[in-house]
Design a protein around this motif. Sequence first.
Motif, PDB file in Angstrom:
ATOM      1  N   ASN A  16     -74.469  22.926 -33.893  1.00  0.00           N
ATOM      2  CA  ASN A  16     -73.083  22.258 -33.751  1.00  0.00           C
ATOM      3  C   ASN A  16     -73.063  20.720 -33.883  1.00  0.00           C
ATOM      4  O   ASN A  16     -73.713  20.323 -32.964  1.00  0.00           O
ATOM      5  N   SER A  18     -70.820  18.600 -33.664  1.00  0.00           N
ATOM      6  CA  SER A  18     -70.172  17.596 -32.785  1.00  0.00           C
ATOM      7  C   SER A  18     -70.378  17.908 -31.112  1.00  0.00           C
ATOM      8  O   SER A  18     -69.905  17.384 -30.399  1.00  0.00           O
ATOM      9  N   ARG A  24     -76.255  21.823 -28.656  1.00  0.00           N
ATOM     10  CA  ARG A  24     -76.579  21.340 -30.012  1.00  0.00           C
ATOM     11  C   ARG A  24     -76.936  22.732 -30.998  1.00  0.00           C
ATOM     12  O   ARG A  24     -76.343  22.693 -32.073  1.00  0.00           O
TER      13      ARG A  24
END
Length: 148
Positions: A16, A18, A24
């Motif tokens: 991920n 962002s 993450r």
Amino acid sequence: YPHISDAGIIGAKFRNISGTKKDRFRVRGQLGFYVLVNNTDSFDNKLYLIEGEGNANSLWEYCKQTNRNAVIMSTGAVSAIPSKIPDVYKDRDGYLLIDYDGNEEIWQERVKMYNHLNLKPVKLVLPKGEDINSLYVKGQLHLIDNML
């Protein structure tokens, strides 16, 4: 990042971009080996087991740029120690790339956990926070070329 075993794809790790540090990564299925292959006409026939899929991507890109025949593998983290190298890659000249992080004792302990794989350890003595990926991003991976 698709992960394989001798049986084929067994799972994947998703990053991920962002997300916070805590969320993450997401995993679906099982983690095995994230594998990247660069076949060239060069005489090299090497295998690199490296911590982190991002580092694997950067090393693979560098191998492509420098025309190196190599298989780059990651199990996702230094603590994810495989029981064996997949059969299709086991006969290659193998190297273990683990960050040194400034502590000889910890590095030696980490290397010892991988002894059963019969890989040659490469000590990446880099400043804290630096790794293969950060060197690649800065265009400085050539600084460790002699270790590869």
